[in-house]
Write a protein that holds these residues in place. Sequence first.
Motif, short mmCIF file in Angstrom:
data_model
loop_
_atom_site.label_atom_id
_atom_site.label_comp_id
_atom_site.label_asym_id
_atom_site.label_seq_id
_atom_site.Cartn_x
_atom_site.Cartn_y
_atom_site.Cartn_z
N UNK A 191 13.04 11.08 4.91
CA UNK A 191 12.23 12.62 4.73
C UNK A 191 12.91 13.27 3.23
N UNK A 192 11.55 13.85 2.37
CA UNK A 192 12.20 14.59 1.44
C UNK A 192 12.49 15.80 0.83
N UNK A 220 10.84 8.55 -6.92
CA UNK A 220 11.70 7.41 -7.29
C UNK A 220 12.58 7.15 -6.56
N UNK A 221 12.70 6.86 -5.04
CA UNK A 221 13.51 6.12 -4.42
C UNK A 221 13.76 4.97 -4.19
N UNK A 222 14.72 4.26 -3.89
CA UNK A 222 15.25 3.51 -4.34
C UNK A 222 16.33 3.22 -2.75
N UNK A 226 0.90 -1.07 -0.04
CA UNK A 226 -0.28 -0.09 0.04
C UNK A 226 1.37 1.54 -0.66
N UNK A 227 2.32 0.88 -0.06
CA UNK A 227 3.15 2.20 0.65
C UNK A 227 3.95 2.27 -0.34
N UNK A 228 4.30 2.16 -2.66
CA UNK A 228 4.44 1.39 -2.75
C UNK A 228 5.78 3.13 -2.75
N UNK A 229 7.17 2.59 -3.19
CA UNK A 229 8.53 3.55 -3.05
C UNK A 229 7.30 4.52 -4.88
N UNK A 230 7.69 3.85 -5.69
CA UNK A 230 7.36 4.58 -6.89
C UNK A 230 5.75 5.31 -6.58
#
Length: 399
Positions: A191-192, A381-383, A81-85
């Motif tokens: 933290x963005x 775009x978090x990996x 439910x909390x997908x990085x993309x």
Amino acid sequence: MKARVVALLAACATWAAATSPAPEFSPAELRRVQQLGPWPPPAAQDPGNAQAGRPEVIALGQRLFFDPRLSPDGRFACASCHAPAQAFADGLARAQGRETLARNTPSLWNAVHERWYGWDGAFDSLWSQALQPLLDQREMGASAAHVVATIRADAELGCAYRRVFGSAPGDEEATLVNAAKALGAFVGSLVSGRTPFDDFRDALARNDAHAAERYPADARRGLRIFVGRGQCNVCHAGPMFSNGEFGDTGLPHFVRPGVVDPGRHGGINILRASPHNLLSRWSDAPADSAAAVKTRHVQLQPRNFGEFKVPSLRNVALTAPYMHDGQIATLAGVVRHYSEINLERLHTDGEQILKPLQLSSDESADLLAFLQSLSDPRAAQWTAPEAVACVAPQGAARR
């Protein structure tokens, strides 16, 4: 020929509107703009979580966050439910677990800077909130026993757990809470980065007119509406663009015909009854800490019924659909809602709230341009950092 001239004039008018200078900000408006920063804010940690901030705990939490084995049938992980993309949301109107839930999935970016968790504020820390999807039969449907068995059965998870907590998983509830605190530590690390607005805000602060001019004119006009006659900054305040509290959105809050979501009213009742809140024996927060005091003194009021958390607007352009149940599909639709809303609800003291902004189409476009400038483009775009093999400390208990 005439038609082409008309088309050219129309194009020029559109270009001029988009590139015309933004109006000057008044001194009061400039002060309000400065109150929307700076970013990033001072570092924060998950309240009541003594493990928060430790790299090895964050690494364990990351492993758990992406592991579908925490659900008994292996279908769901936190990342489902909390997908990085999807900017750590899911792009759905309402969250989908084993069942379709009543509410929209919020983004986890910057959650560590929030005051309450869940649309109704039923949780007062990231770690206590993490227990909800783990145990709810409509979501992941796990149990404390299943969480313990999952960690014990995997050599890497078991090693990471021993490294963090000094012993193998034992007592079921203690292990469950420890797993939740690892998840809270990981989420608290999200933290963005900075946004075009942040660069503009800081340019104004240092009187750098050249740098400020890089911020689009339509976004500047929209910002002036936001801090000016729109008074959007009253609720969407501070660097997080949220006052951290709850309000009436002016939207119906039916879950289905005949069933109403009580919002904050129900959340306070859940919070008070929780065996894992910041006043519980599982919390690491001192009883007189600000985090614990906020929970001790939360007040249940009739007006809380149907109120929902004021969400942060950071990265808002990346997290459609919107509102507590995803009933508005686009950000432009949200602007339209608050421009045209015809409800005139009253506080108990008689103060009118939710007055329509009555924006023109150009003003709506400007406000939308401002809201779009609040997103860090890398937030979708978090990996995951590459996992490092765990080495348990010497002498740690093994099973």
